[in-house]
Every structure is written in C-alpha cells, then in structure tokens.
Design a protein around this motif. Sequence first.
Motif, mmCIF file in Angstrom:
data_model
loop_
_atom_site.group_PDB
_atom_site.id
_atom_site.type_symbol
_atom_site.label_atom_id
_atom_site.label_comp_id
_atom_site.label_asym_id
_atom_site.label_seq_id
_atom_site.Cartn_x
_atom_site.Cartn_y
_atom_site.Cartn_z
ATOM 1 N N HIS A 187 53.934 28.167 22.687
ATOM 2 C CA HIS A 187 53.849 28.768 21.416
ATOM 3 C C HIS A 187 55.028 28.062 20.661
ATOM 4 C CE1 HIS A 187 51.456 32.056 23.164
ATOM 5 N NE2 HIS A 187 51.609 32.844 21.910
ATOM 6 N N ASP A 212 52.045 36.633 16.881
ATOM 7 C CA ASP A 212 51.850 37.186 18.171
ATOM 8 C C ASP A 212 52.945 38.536 18.361
ATOM 9 O OD1 ASP A 212 49.471 35.828 17.951
ATOM 10 O OD2 ASP A 212 50.262 34.286 19.475
ATOM 11 N N GLY A 213 54.063 38.459 17.999
ATOM 12 C CA GLY A 213 54.949 38.944 18.447
ATOM 13 C C GLY A 213 56.227 38.805 17.791
ATOM 14 N N ILE A 241 55.311 33.009 17.179
ATOM 15 C CA ILE A 241 56.296 33.998 17.639
ATOM 16 C C ILE A 241 57.168 34.010 16.341
ATOM 17 C CG2 ILE A 241 58.129 35.048 19.122
ATOM 18 C CD1 ILE A 241 56.632 33.476 21.375
ATOM 19 N N LEU A 283 55.603 37.959 25.244
ATOM 20 C CA LEU A 283 54.486 37.359 25.252
ATOM 21 C C LEU A 283 53.627 38.023 26.688
ATOM 22 C CD1 LEU A 283 54.869 33.581 24.528
ATOM 23 C CD2 LEU A 283 53.959 35.301 23.184
ATOM 24 N N GLY A 302 52.068 44.954 17.208
ATOM 25 C CA GLY A 302 52.356 43.944 18.126
ATOM 26 C C GLY A 302 53.772 44.257 19.041
ATOM 27 N N LYS A 316 44.797 35.534 18.598
ATOM 28 C CA LYS A 316 46.016 34.983 18.778
ATOM 29 C C LYS A 316 46.477 33.716 17.558
ATOM 30 C CE LYS A 316 46.937 37.012 22.660
ATOM 31 N NZ LYS A 316 48.139 38.209 22.724
ATOM 32 N N THR A 317 47.769 33.763 17.371
ATOM 33 C CA THR A 317 48.210 32.882 16.302
ATOM 34 C C THR A 317 48.693 31.478 17.019
ATOM 35 O OG1 THR A 317 50.181 33.951 15.753
ATOM 36 C CG2 THR A 317 48.473 34.424 14.699
ATOM 37 N N LYS A 318 49.176 32.054 18.386
ATOM 38 C CA LYS A 318 50.399 30.965 19.259
ATOM 39 C C LYS A 318 51.763 30.885 18.400
ATOM 40 C CE LYS A 318 47.944 29.779 22.871
ATOM 41 N NZ LYS A 318 48.442 29.994 24.096
ATOM 42 N N LYS A 375 54.311 41.279 27.383
ATOM 43 C CA LYS A 375 54.260 42.655 26.766
ATOM 44 C C LYS A 375 54.629 43.587 27.774
ATOM 45 C CE LYS A 375 50.305 41.393 23.614
ATOM 46 N NZ LYS A 375 49.185 41.616 23.164
ATOM 47 N N HIS A 391 42.079 31.709 14.879
ATOM 48 C CA HIS A 391 43.029 32.292 15.087
ATOM 49 C C HIS A 391 42.401 34.025 15.080
ATOM 50 C CE1 HIS A 391 46.468 29.468 14.347
ATOM 51 N NE2 HIS A 391 46.135 29.384 15.530
ATOM 52 N N LYS A 403 48.876 40.453 11.618
ATOM 53 C CA LYS A 403 48.553 39.576 12.576
ATOM 54 C C LYS A 403 48.781 38.269 12.612
ATOM 55 C CE LYS A 403 46.838 43.171 14.697
ATOM 56 N NZ LYS A 403 47.971 43.790 15.995
#
Length: 319
Positions: free
Chosen positions: A90, A117-118, A62, A300, A138, A58-60, A302, A53, A114
């Motif tokens: 995700h 991701d959001g 939310i 995702l 983010g 990216k962590t995939k 953005k 990651h 981090k």
Amino acid sequence: MTNIRDLAKMAGVSVTTVSRVLNNHPYVSEEKKNAVLKAVKATRYHKNINAVHLSKGKTKLIGVVLPFTDHPYFALLLKGIAKQALEYNHKLLLFQTDYMESRETEALQMLQQKQIDGLIICSRACSMRKIEEYLPFGPIALCECVKGGEISSTYIDHYKIFMDALEFLYRKGHTKIGYCIGRKSGTNSRNREKAYWDFHKKYHLPHHPEYIFDQCCDYADGERVLSRVKEMDPPPTALLVTSDQVAAGIVISCNKQQISIPDELAIIGFDNEPIAGMLNITTIDIPLVEMGRNLVRQVLTKEIKNKEISAKLIERGTV
C-alpha cells in the motif's frame, strides 16, 4: 480517449479478451495477445486507474493524518507506518494538518468518497463524535486509548508512564517537579495532567501551575523554558519534558549557563530519540516505529481492538 471497446474493435477480438491481456491473464492465444498489444501501442492506451480502483473497491492507499512531518515523534511514527504499508503493498497519502480541523475533515471526506482504503490519525483536532460519523465509510485507527466502539487504537498509557516518572523523581528526593507539554488540549496531554495532579494529591505536595510549560516542541522552546525557570522563586528542581528535542535544548542551555545537571535541575525526556543518547539524557522509551506498524495492521485487517504498547524509562545522566 481510447477505451477497451475501441481496442477490441481494432484488434478484432472480444472485450473480454482485451481485459484478459491487460490483466496478464494466462489463457489467451499468442495471436490474439499480439493483436491487442499492437492496438495498445498504436493508441498509446493507458488503464484508467480510477476505474480499476472503483471496480475492485480498493485504492491501495492509506491516509495518514499528522499535525507535523518534521517533528521527530511523528517522523518515527510515520517510519513504522511506511514500513508496514510497504509490506502490505500500500501507498500513503499524508495529510499535514497543523491541528487545523478543516484539514482533518478533508481526510475523513476522502475516506467517505472511497479515495483511500483506511485512515490513521496520529493526533487529532476533530472531536471523537465527528470521527465516529465516518466509520461507516472505512476503518479508522487512532494513537490514543479508545475503549469500546468501532475505532481501533494503538496507544501508550500516558497516565501510567507519567505517574511512574514522577514517582521515580520523588524517590530521588524531588518534590518541586514541573513538566513541558506540546499542547494542553490533546487526550494524551490531559492524561498526563491528571497524573501530575494526582501525584501531588497523593503526596500532599503544593500545587505550582507555573511549573507547567506548554507549546514546547523543539530545541528553541527548551531555551525558553530554562529562561522562565531561572525567574521563578522557588524554581522546580526537576522537569518532565515530553520531547527529547526540548529536553536537549534545556540541557545545552544549562551547560552554557553553568547550571549543574542533575544537581540543580534534573531532566527526564520522552521518545528516546538519538539526541537523548548523544547528550546522555534520561528518557522514556516509546516504541513509535512499532506503534506505526500496528496501526497499519489494524486498518488493513480491519480488526477492531485496542493495543497498548509498553514504554519504559531509560536512566542516564540527567537525574
């Protein structure tokens, strides 16, 4: 702990070759691939997901902040979020806050670190200023109207739909109208309150602060509201109830006590939950699943924008 350099040494290949095998790269000879897989099996090697990651950024994941998971409003919103997240491949990390600011802050800090991701905030306890401090780390999306700035939002115009419902009841002959709310401090609640007082001002109606019932979230609260209504002189002749669960509690309690609906008390619920259909309750249809889907798209992709979702009144037997 075994790393890819150890695997490369055992298999007699380069680190690059090991990386290609682990990531299913097609351009590796069968001999080298087998040597690497043999080393993986012998050492029981597993990828360091955190490292992957970190390398990809990216962590995939939310993050989803919501006060309760067992409330039908948030359950439907979460249903839409989950469906759309699945389509984007995700996973969700839920933060149940019970409106505790400290728990909401934990979610914001995970965005900063981090680890997600959001972040989607379904109903907030933190100030807007505090949330804006975390925007550099983010994307964040809210379920309330946020015009300008860098926060995306998907929302219902609660002022408009509340005013429309009040006007509807007024046309039915009601001038003594009360309403039930979950909490008074939220942005949506303040918009509803403004609509309520603007409505009274428009038609020169007397104000009855006692007609406003807060902390109304479930069936039992509906019973409590009706008990208070019965003690009033004069009582409201109609109620706007911002939860179909609470509205159901009022309707069932009225039936038990032989209070005629809508002749003695008219009721409009919110959210168009299945129970509203079962009990023939007039309600405001809020497309919560659609709202949840759009919140994921905003986070995702953005895209910084405000999207208003339309609500509508569904007339049944309680008005």
